[in-house]
Scaffold this active site. Sequence first.
Site, mmCIF file in Angstrom:
data_model
loop_
_atom_site.group_PDB
_atom_site.id
_atom_site.type_symbol
_atom_site.label_atom_id
_atom_site.label_comp_id
_atom_site.label_asym_id
_atom_site.label_seq_id
_atom_site.Cartn_x
_atom_site.Cartn_y
_atom_site.Cartn_z
ATOM 1 N N SER A 142 0.853 -0.691 0.071
ATOM 2 C CA SER A 142 -0.302 0.132 -0.235
ATOM 3 C C SER A 142 0.838 1.200 0.088
ATOM 4 C CB SER A 142 -0.659 -0.140 1.225
ATOM 5 O OG SER A 142 -1.708 1.571 1.796
ATOM 6 N N TYR A 167 -2.910 -0.248 10.035
ATOM 7 C CA TYR A 167 -2.611 -1.090 8.688
ATOM 8 C C TYR A 167 -1.252 -1.021 7.498
ATOM 9 C CZ TYR A 167 -3.846 -1.335 3.400
ATOM 10 O OH TYR A 167 -4.501 -1.193 2.559
#
Length: 351
Positions: A142, A167
């Site tokens: 990501s 995350y």
Amino acid sequence: MKVLVTGTAGFIGFYTALKLLKQGHTVVGLDSINDYYDVNLKYGRLQESGIKQSSIEYGLTVQSELHSGYSFIQLKLEDKPALDDLFEREQFDAVCNLAAQAGVRYSLENPSAYIDSNIVGFMNVLEACRHNGVNNLSYASSSSVYGLNEAMPFSTSHSVNHPVSLYAATKKSNELMAHTYAHLYGIRCTGLRFFTVYGPWGRPDMAPFIFTKAALNGDTIKVFNNGKMKRDFTYIDDIVEGVVRVIENPCKANGEWSGKQPDPSSSSAPYKIYNIGNSQPIELMTFIEAVENAAGVEIPKDFQPIQPGDVVATYADVSELEIDMGYRPSTPVTEGMKRTVDWYRSFYGMA
């Protein structure tokens, strides 16, 4: 090839499976179908792939009614015995791991879900590849791994040691875990750092979907950091084209890599990291204007301060993807949002 794609009830996984089928590959899709967001959207994607909701039962493989080369299994990556059994039974040529607990803000509320899915689950995938001779693994990372980094555009040669959400930390952990398995066991591991993906069938927790829903329902949207944010919004077709090229062209060891001047994006092991983004970041307010133009309405706005875990800007340097894969994302936001709004109206039965 026979390819396992995890997360095929999810946004990117759904499109990736269909693209691989179009390319002539055999695909086994896997998803836990959790309730992080509306499961009706997840079942809708599966239905579009020829997988009936009524035929799905945990741990059992279901054949698509639309694609002879596609089957689906509902499974959690954390379920190691069932995952090991699937790998042993199917003997995959390649694995594309797109399943993950997603969302930056949700990681502030439920951190353990990220450890279970993104760390334990990914470890189980690595071990299953190791013990079943799979040496072609691609996986979702990501843009959030860049964290506090303010050097633009984000390059895979930059340090990513300052994440600002759990995350992001789990995604960086995936990259480190993959390098270890590439070094120890020769598994060709390619990480893909996605930049704000949007399009039809998109995730309802993401801004493009939220803005579209608000525009068509007359709702007010929250605009964080008072709109002074930039995002490298990337259309789903551009993302998936890059993903499939990576699957079909697994990475190799970098023969020029040096431990004295280590390049973070490659290695003496078969390991590589790519950014996949539009490489044309736009102001949040400009993106909102694109949504408004596609929907034909003005959206009421509630300006808010920046949220914990958010970053002010994302901007991808995709030069390595272009050099290695001969590909660069190109869909304009105006066109991408028109397709997204048209899909939303159709899926939700709006005039």
